[in-house]
Write an enzyme that holds these catalytic residues in place. Structure first.
Site, PDB file in Angstrom:
ATOM      1  N   SER A 158       2.896   2.648 -16.026  1.00  0.00           N
ATOM      2  CA  SER A 158       1.779   3.223 -16.778  1.00  0.00           C
ATOM      3  C   SER A 158       0.536   3.236 -15.904  1.00  0.00           C
ATOM      4  O   SER A 158       0.336   2.342 -15.079  1.00  0.00           O
ATOM      5  CB  SER A 158       1.454   2.360 -18.013  1.00  0.00           C
ATOM      6  N   HIS A 214       0.316  -0.008 -13.611  1.00  0.00           N
ATOM      7  CA  HIS A 214       1.023  -1.201 -14.094  1.00  0.00           C
ATOM      8  C   HIS A 214       2.519  -0.902 -14.181  1.00  0.00           C
ATOM      9  O   HIS A 214       2.913   0.115 -14.769  1.00  0.00           O
ATOM     10  CB  HIS A 214       0.485  -1.611 -15.468  1.00  0.00           C
ATOM     11  N   ASN A 250       1.581   3.021  -2.524  1.00  0.00           N
ATOM     12  CA  ASN A 250       0.884   3.975  -3.406  1.00  0.00           C
ATOM     13  C   ASN A 250      -0.347   4.564  -2.713  1.00  0.00           C
ATOM     14  O   ASN A 250      -0.635   5.749  -2.850  1.00  0.00           O
ATOM     15  CB  ASN A 250       0.496   3.294  -4.722  1.00  0.00           C
ATOM     16  N   ASN A 256      -5.793   1.591 -13.398  1.00  0.00           N
ATOM     17  CA  ASN A 256      -4.835   0.640 -12.822  1.00  0.00           C
ATOM     18  C   ASN A 256      -3.419   1.143 -13.026  1.00  0.00           C
ATOM     19  O   ASN A 256      -3.099   1.756 -14.041  1.00  0.00           O
ATOM     20  CB  ASN A 256      -4.986  -0.725 -13.514  1.00  0.00           C
ATOM     21  N   ASP A 273      -4.632  -5.404 -18.767  1.00  0.00           N
ATOM     22  CA  ASP A 273      -3.607  -4.380 -19.040  1.00  0.00           C
ATOM     23  C   ASP A 273      -3.713  -3.801 -20.456  1.00  0.00           C
ATOM     24  O   ASP A 273      -2.698  -3.449 -21.066  1.00  0.00           O
ATOM     25  CB  ASP A 273      -2.195  -4.957 -18.831  1.00  0.00           C
ATOM     26  N   GLY A 307       0.793  -1.224   0.000  1.00  0.00           N
ATOM     27  CA  GLY A 307       0.000   0.000   0.000  1.00  0.00           C
ATOM     28  C   GLY A 307       0.824   1.273   0.000  1.00  0.00           C
ATOM     29  O   GLY A 307       0.344   2.324   0.434  1.00  0.00           O
ATOM     30  N   MET A 354      -3.960  -7.301  -7.028  1.00  0.00           N
ATOM     31  CA  MET A 354      -3.383  -8.416  -7.775  1.00  0.00           C
ATOM     32  C   MET A 354      -4.375  -9.493  -8.202  1.00  0.00           C
ATOM     33  O   MET A 354      -3.991 -10.623  -8.461  1.00  0.00           O
ATOM     34  CB  MET A 354      -2.239  -9.046  -6.954  1.00  0.00           C
ATOM     35  N   LEU A 391     -10.013  -8.982 -12.618  1.00  0.00           N
ATOM     36  CA  LEU A 391     -11.456  -8.748 -12.465  1.00  0.00           C
ATOM     37  C   LEU A 391     -12.191  -9.115 -13.749  1.00  0.00           C
ATOM     38  O   LEU A 391     -11.641  -8.993 -14.852  1.00  0.00           O
ATOM     39  CB  LEU A 391     -11.695  -7.274 -12.128  1.00  0.00           C
TER      40      LEU A 391
HETATM   41  C1  GRF Z   1       3.378  -1.681  -7.401  1.00  0.00           C
HETATM   42  O1  GRF Z   1       4.740  -1.639  -7.618  1.00  0.00           O
HETATM   43  C2  GRF Z   1       2.603  -2.025  -8.634  1.00  0.00           C
HETATM   44  O2  GRF Z   1       3.251  -1.679  -9.795  1.00  0.00           O
HETATM   45  C3  GRF Z   1       2.474  -3.509  -8.551  1.00  0.00           C
HETATM   46  O3  GRF Z   1       2.294  -3.733  -7.194  1.00  0.00           O
HETATM   47  C4  GRF Z   1       3.007  -2.765  -6.454  1.00  0.00           C
HETATM   48  C5  GRF Z   1       2.138  -2.249  -5.378  1.00  0.00           C
HETATM   49  O4  GRF Z   1       2.847  -1.532  -4.436  1.00  0.00           O
HETATM   50  N1  GRF Z   1       1.419  -4.006  -9.385  1.00  0.00           N
HETATM   51  P1  GRF Z   1       2.144  -0.930  -3.176  1.00  0.00           P
HETATM   52  O5  GRF Z   1       1.216  -1.992  -2.602  1.00  0.00           O
HETATM   53  O6  GRF Z   1       1.392   0.288  -3.585  1.00  0.00           O
HETATM   54  O7  GRF Z   1       3.266  -0.626  -2.229  1.00  0.00           O
END
Ligand code: GRF
Length: 233
Positions: A154, A127, A29, A125, A163, A27, A108, A111
């Site tokens: 992206s 990616h 992000n 999303n 994707d 998490g 992950m 859907l």
């Molecule tokens: C990200 O690096 C994303 O690209 C990948 O999963 C990771 C998620 O990171 N699909 P976080 O959970 O936001 O730390």
């Protein structure tokens, strides 16, 4: 029409964009969005977080920020939820939160088309590759093995095909000779932390129009997508 666009920008700017976030892991992000929201740097309200894993650290981050969390990982029998079951609960939860935008940030699970088509808001999303190259998993390792000079991440509209939806924004970096999949992953993730809030800001202000994700209407004064962000080392 530009006039309609301006009206919708003004309308969107007037109140925060209601954002729901789907997560599966750390998490980081999500944390960037929480920080930006709390700092008043992003006109959003995170209305809820859905995790498909009960051990995702993202849950702690949401709890610490007093954001509602739905953990949809197991059914009453203790078994892992099948995707249909997950989607039924996630749909109900999202409808209750009434988001303007749904963000898959490190989510992950794949859907179904019907979940995506019936979602109560557009879905984007994050990616970890420069789409359309390297869809799917292990993107960093595959980019190194292919001898790519550039890599990155992206943000795209989620569609039934994995994707494959319109790419809205990308952050790019150069692959160094000494890069490993791990070092590249760390550098790309730093890019994600810039790209995600930037993209949501552009959506909130109508610069990226999710109803016209290519920004290609004849009368549009908006730039063609994807918008690109070059990352410095
Ligand atoms: C990200 O690096 C994303 O690209 C990948 O999963 C990771 C998620 O990171 N699909 P976080 O959970 O936001 O730390």
């Amino acid at each position: 029409m530009p006039d309609d666009n301006l009206k919708s920008i003004a309308k969107k700017s007037a109140k925060p964009l209601r954002v729901a976030v789907l997560v599966s892991g750390s998490g980081s992000n999500l944390q960037v969005l929480i920080n930006a929201m709390q700092a008043g740097a992003l006109p959003i309200e995170i209305v809820g977080v859905i995790s498909n894993r009960e051990d995702a650290y993202a849950i702690t981050r949401a709890n610490d920020a007093a954001i509602p969390v739905a953990i949809l990982s197991h059914v009453a029998s203790g078994k892992r939820m099948g995707i249909k079951n997950f989607e039924t609960h996630a749909s109900a939860q999202l409808s209750a939160w009434q988001p303007d935008l749904i963000v898959l940030a490190g989510f992950m699970r794949v859907l179904s088309g019907s979940f995506i088509d019936n979602a109560p808001a557009p879905m984007i999303n994050l990616h970890p590759a420069l789409l359309p190259a390297y869809k799917g998993l292990d993107t960093h390792q595959r980019a190194i093995q292919a001898g790519e000079r550039h890599h990155g991440c992206s943000i795209h509209v989620v569609t039934a095909e994995l994707d494959a939806g319109a790419v809205l924004t990308q952050a790019l970096l150069e692959i160094n000779q000494k890069d490993t999949a791990d070092s590249l992953q760390a550098r790309v993730q730093q890019g994600e932390h810039q790209l995600l809030p930037w993209t949501i800001l552009l959506i909130a202000h109508g610069i990226i129009d999710l109803n016209n994700p290519h920004n290609d209407a004849e009368s549009s004064y908006l730039p063609a997508l994807p918008l690109k962000l070059w990352l410095n080392d």
